[in-house]
Scaffold this motif. Structure first.
Motif, PDB file in Angstrom:
ATOM      1  N   LEU A  64       0.857  -1.194   0.000  1.00 33.70           N
ATOM      2  CA  LEU A  64       0.000   0.000   0.000  1.00 33.70           C
ATOM      3  C   LEU A  64       0.888   1.236   0.000  1.00 33.70           C
ATOM      4  O   LEU A  64       1.819   1.334   0.807  1.00 33.70           O
ATOM      5  CB  LEU A  64      -0.886   0.003   1.262  1.00 33.70           C
ATOM      6  CG  LEU A  64      -1.717   1.263   1.507  1.00 33.70           C
ATOM      7  CD1 LEU A  64      -2.754   1.475   0.403  1.00 33.70           C
ATOM      8  CD2 LEU A  64      -2.413   1.184   2.881  1.00 33.70           C
ATOM      9  N   PHE A  66       0.881   5.573   0.036  1.00 35.37           N
ATOM     10  CA  PHE A  66       0.211   6.869   0.181  1.00 35.37           C
ATOM     11  C   PHE A  66       1.008   7.863  -0.665  1.00 35.37           C
ATOM     12  O   PHE A  66       2.158   8.157  -0.340  1.00 35.37           O
ATOM     13  CB  PHE A  66       0.231   7.328   1.646  1.00 35.37           C
ATOM     14  CG  PHE A  66      -0.631   6.521   2.588  1.00 35.37           C
ATOM     15  CD1 PHE A  66      -0.281   5.232   2.970  1.00 35.37           C
ATOM     16  CD2 PHE A  66      -1.796   7.066   3.124  1.00 35.37           C
ATOM     17  CE1 PHE A  66      -1.066   4.496   3.849  1.00 35.37           C
ATOM     18  CE2 PHE A  66      -2.594   6.347   4.007  1.00 35.37           C
ATOM     19  CZ  PHE A  66      -2.234   5.056   4.366  1.00 35.37           C
ATOM     20  N   SER A 124      -7.895   5.483   2.703  1.00 37.88           N
ATOM     21  CA  SER A 124      -7.374   4.486   3.648  1.00 37.88           C
ATOM     22  C   SER A 124      -8.457   4.107   4.653  1.00 37.88           C
ATOM     23  O   SER A 124      -8.571   2.929   5.035  1.00 37.88           O
ATOM     24  CB  SER A 124      -6.106   4.987   4.342  1.00 37.88           C
ATOM     25  OG  SER A 124      -6.320   6.228   4.977  1.00 37.88           O
ATOM     26  N   TYR A 150      -1.773   9.051   8.761  1.00 30.56           N
ATOM     27  CA  TYR A 150      -1.496   7.957   7.819  1.00 30.56           C
ATOM     28  C   TYR A 150      -0.862   6.768   8.546  1.00 30.56           C
ATOM     29  O   TYR A 150      -1.156   5.612   8.224  1.00 30.56           O
ATOM     30  CB  TYR A 150      -0.582   8.430   6.684  1.00 30.56           C
ATOM     31  CG  TYR A 150      -1.227   9.456   5.773  1.00 30.56           C
ATOM     32  CD1 TYR A 150      -2.611   9.480   5.584  1.00 30.56           C
ATOM     33  CD2 TYR A 150      -0.467  10.389   5.080  1.00 30.56           C
ATOM     34  CE1 TYR A 150      -3.212  10.419   4.746  1.00 30.56           C
ATOM     35  CE2 TYR A 150      -1.049  11.319   4.230  1.00 30.56           C
ATOM     36  CZ  TYR A 150      -2.423  11.331   4.066  1.00 30.56           C
ATOM     37  OH  TYR A 150      -3.000  12.257   3.239  1.00 30.56           O
ATOM     38  N   ALA A 153      -3.552   4.717  10.243  1.00 33.54           N
ATOM     39  CA  ALA A 153      -4.265   3.894   9.252  1.00 33.54           C
ATOM     40  C   ALA A 153      -3.376   2.740   8.798  1.00 33.54           C
ATOM     41  O   ALA A 153      -3.839   1.591   8.677  1.00 33.54           O
ATOM     42  CB  ALA A 153      -4.679   4.752   8.059  1.00 33.54           C
ATOM     43  N   ALA A 154      -2.090   3.039   8.567  1.00 39.53           N
ATOM     44  CA  ALA A 154      -1.155   2.004   8.082  1.00 39.53           C
ATOM     45  C   ALA A 154      -1.051   0.857   9.085  1.00 39.53           C
ATOM     46  O   ALA A 154      -1.030  -0.312   8.692  1.00 39.53           O
ATOM     47  CB  ALA A 154       0.215   2.619   7.820  1.00 39.53           C
TER      48      ALA A 154
END
Ligand code: SAH
Ligand code: DHB
Ligand code: MG
Length: 223
Positions: A64, A66, A124, A150, A153-154
Motif C-alpha cells: 500500500l 500513500f 485508507s 497515515y 491507518a497504516a
C-alpha cells in the motif's frame, strides 16, 4: 580530488550507475512525469531499490502506498510483489493518477496496481472499513502534515511482521527543531514520535543524502 569538489548528487550518480540503473520503463516513467508537468519529487533510483529490496526481503505480496505522483515508486513496488501480487496506491490529484496509470500500463504492471483517486485519509479509511486483506508493506509518501494520521491507518492495514516506511522525515534537518511551526515538520515529528512510542511497532529513522538533498526515512516493523 578534494572532498569539497564532490557532491551528494555525484556520489548518487555513481552508486545508482553501479547498483540500480533504471531500465527503459523506469526512465520513461520519469520522462512522462516531467512532460506532464508533475513535480520532480519521486524517490531516487537507489531509494526505490531499497524499498524494492525491503519488500523482497519480507516476501511482500501486497503493498500500500500513500502518494502515487506519476507512478515511479509504484512500478518498483509492482515489480517487487511480482505476478500475482497487488499494489494499492492512493493519490489526491486526478491528473497525477492519470499519468501514473499510463506509466504503469507502459511498464507492463498496470494489471496488478490499483490507483485510488481522492484524499488518502478517506481512501485508507475506506480500505479499513472494507476489511481488505492486510498489507505486507506500506510506504507513506503523500502530504506530510497528515503523516501521523497515515501511520495510524497504516498500522491497522498491515499484518504482524509487516513493514511501514515513511519518506521525507528529516527535511534538511528541520525535524530536530522543536520550535518549528511548519505543518510539514510537525507532521514528521509527530510520526517519528508515534513510531518510537507505539508498542505495536519496532522502529528506527535514518538520515539520507543524495540527489534529493538532506532528508531521511523512518522504518518500522509491526509486531
Ligand atoms: N511516491 C511517489 C512520490 C509521491 S509525491 C514516488 O516516489 O514516485 C507526493 C504525492 O502525494 C503527490 O502526487 C501529491 O499529489 C500526493 N498527495 C498530496 N496530498 C495528498 C492527499 N491528501 N491524499 C493523497 N495524495 C496526496
Ligand atoms: C516533497 C515531497 C516528497 O515526497 C519528496 O520526496 C520530496 C519533496 C515536497 O513536497 O517538497
Ligand atoms: Mg517523498
Amino acid at each position: 580530488m578534494g572532498v569539497e569538489s564532490r557532491s551528494w548528487a555525484d556520489v548518487d550518480r555513481y552508486l545508482v550507475q553501479q547498483t540500480c540503473a533504471e531500465d527503459e520503463a523506469l526512465s520513461a516513467a520519469r520522462v512522462t512525469s516531467r512532460a506532464a508537468g508533475l513535480p520532480s519529487i519521486e524517490v531516487s533510483p537507489n531509494q526505490a531499490k531499497l524499498l524494492y529490496l525491503l519488500c523482497r526481503m519480507i516476501g511482500a505480496r501486497r503493498v500500500l502506498e500513500f502518494g502515487t505522483l506519476g507512478g515511479y515508486s509504484a512500478i518498483w513496488f509492482a515489480r517487487a510483489v511480482g505476478d500475482g501480487g497487488w499494489v494499492t496506491t492512493l493519490e489526491l490529484e486526478a491528473r497525477h493518477a492519470e499519468v501514473a496509470r499510463r506509466s504503469l500500463a507502459a511498464a507492463g504492471v498496470g494489471g496488478r496496481v490499483e490507483v485510488i483517486e481522492g484524499p488518502a485519509l478517506d481512501s485508507s479509511a475506506a480500505l479499513i472499513a472494507a476489511q481488505v486483506e492486510p498489507y505486507d508493506f506500506v510506504f507513506i509518501d503523500a502530504d506530510k502534515p497528515n503523516n501521523p494520521r497515515y501511520l495510524q491507518a497504516a498500522i491497522e492495514l498491515t499484518r504482524p511482521g509487516g513493514v511501514i516506511v515513511v519518506d521525507n522525515v528529516v527535511r534538511a534537518g528541520e525535524v530536530a527543531d522543536a520550535q518549528s511551526r511548519d505543518e510539514r515538520v510537525l507532521g514528521s515529528r509527530g510520526v517519528i514520535e508515534l513510531m518510537g512510542a507505539d508498542p505495536r511497532l519496532d522502529a528506527t529513522a535514518l538520515q539520507t543524502v543524495g540527489s534529493k538533498g538532506w532528508d531521511g526515512l523512518a522504518i518500522a516493523r509491526v509486531r
